[in-house]
Design an enzyme around this catalytic site. Sequence first.
Site, PDB file in Angstrom:
ATOM      1  N   LYS A 205       0.833  -1.217   0.000  1.00 17.17           N
ATOM      2  CA  LYS A 205       0.000   0.000   0.000  1.00 17.17           C
ATOM      3  C   LYS A 205       0.865   1.263   0.000  1.00 17.17           C
ATOM      4  CE  LYS A 205      -4.266  -1.994   1.584  1.00 17.17           C
ATOM      5  NZ  LYS A 205      -5.246  -2.198   2.659  1.00 17.17           N
ATOM      6  N   ARG A 239      -3.089  -9.911   5.237  1.00 17.09           N
ATOM      7  CA  ARG A 239      -3.614 -10.018   3.864  1.00 17.09           C
ATOM      8  C   ARG A 239      -2.512  -9.540   2.935  1.00 17.09           C
ATOM      9  NH1 ARG A 239      -6.110  -6.877   0.101  1.00 17.09           N
ATOM     10  NH2 ARG A 239      -7.866  -7.780  -1.023  1.00 17.09           N
TER      11      ARG A 239
HETATM   12  N1  HH2 Z   1      -7.318  -3.917   1.336  1.00 21.18           N
HETATM   13  C1  HH2 Z   1      -7.725  -3.965   0.055  1.00 21.18           C
HETATM   14  C2  HH2 Z   1      -8.872  -4.673  -0.301  1.00 21.18           C
HETATM   15  N2  HH2 Z   1      -9.583  -5.349   0.621  1.00 21.18           N
HETATM   16  N3  HH2 Z   1      -9.882  -6.037   2.846  1.00 21.18           N
HETATM   17  C3  HH2 Z   1      -9.492  -6.023   4.133  1.00 21.18           C
HETATM   18  N4  HH2 Z   1     -10.188  -6.699   5.041  1.00 21.18           N
HETATM   19  N5  HH2 Z   1      -8.383  -5.311   4.529  1.00 21.18           N
HETATM   20  C4  HH2 Z   1      -7.640  -4.596   3.658  1.00 21.18           C
HETATM   21  O1  HH2 Z   1      -6.650  -3.953   4.089  1.00 21.18           O
HETATM   22  C5  HH2 Z   1      -8.014  -4.599   2.283  1.00 21.18           C
HETATM   23  C6  HH2 Z   1      -9.177  -5.342   1.911  1.00 21.18           C
HETATM   24  C7  HH2 Z   1      -6.933  -3.243  -0.985  1.00 21.18           C
HETATM   25  O2  HH2 Z   1      -5.978  -4.099  -1.569  1.00 21.18           O
HETATM   26  P1  HH2 Z   1      -6.179  -4.825  -2.991  1.00 21.18           P
HETATM   27  O3  HH2 Z   1      -7.344  -5.760  -2.958  1.00 21.18           O
HETATM   28  O4  HH2 Z   1      -4.904  -5.437  -3.398  1.00 21.18           O
HETATM   29  O5  HH2 Z   1      -6.455  -3.625  -3.969  1.00 21.18           O
HETATM   30  P2  HH2 Z   1      -7.765  -3.154  -4.762  1.00 21.18           P
HETATM   31  O6  HH2 Z   1      -8.806  -2.775  -3.762  1.00 21.18           O
HETATM   32  O7  HH2 Z   1      -7.271  -1.995  -5.592  1.00 21.18           O
HETATM   33  O8  HH2 Z   1      -8.248  -4.313  -5.620  1.00 21.18           O
END
Ligand code: HH2
Length: 264
Positions: A205, A239
């Site tokens: 992030k 995660r």
């Molecule tokens: N971060 C993201 C998405 N979902 N869920 C939880 N519980 N906690 C988090 O920190 C979290 C999450 C963002 O990461 P990513 O899925 O890689 O990115 P994007 O939302 O751009 O698909």
Amino acid sequence: MGVVNLTSDSFFPGSRMLDPAAALEDAQRMIGDGADLIDIGAESTRPGAAPASEGEELERLIPLVEKLAASNVPVSADTRKPAVMRAVIAAGASMINDVSALREPGALETIAGAKEPVAVCVMHMKGEPATMQQAPSYVDAVSEVKDFLAERARACEAAGIARERVVVDPGFGFGKTVAHNLVLLRALPEIAALGYPVLAGLSRKSTIGAITGRDVGERLAGSLGAALAAVARGAAMVRVHDVRETVDALKVWNEVQHGQTFRH
Ligand code: HH2
């Protein structure tokens, strides 16, 4: 928890998997590398991302959830929509990861009434993805996040979701500045003291970028530092996009802390 994003716009390009066969292979590789479960999302929540429709989410998620569940891979589905929750649970998901903390109308009832008992992660997010990073502000970020998570966990229990199925997440990067994310990371023991397992998502992030000065593709080492810092402060689950490296880092950390394999 390994991340597979069935999207074309997730913030880390390495996690974007629109080809179902590649997504399946990636999820299986993460399990082989030591992930305990795979979080599959079909809607990016990056600041300013366009929302996905219910149809798009279903079309992307269901075939992969079914395939992974059929091979006994524990699947978490990252969705905010009750109709999608119902369908992924029927397809075999064992956890719902909701960045809206089951605040959509009908979401609490969907999880409470599911035929198969599933776990649920309630995450703190200030605002909505489209605007959440426009000058987020708090009087006291730690109290606000902690009170919110306690309230959502109580709402889960009041709706009939067993306490042991609830996981809480401070939501790093969701309506938070770098300083807010750091203060929350330092305060993770206070959040863990609520009595629910804590999930921490810091992998690649922008806070890692702000500290290291690295672009998203170069944030692996910084993310390992963040994962260790989170686990050292009581996170029960991290995660991550890079399972193999994170599992290795945690194995070493765990051996130093608990020394169960190499004794003299
Ligand atoms: N971060 C993201 C998405 N979902 N869920 C939880 N519980 N906690 C988090 O920190 C979290 C999450 C963002 O990461 P990513 O899925 O890689 O990115 P994007 O939302 O751009 O698909």
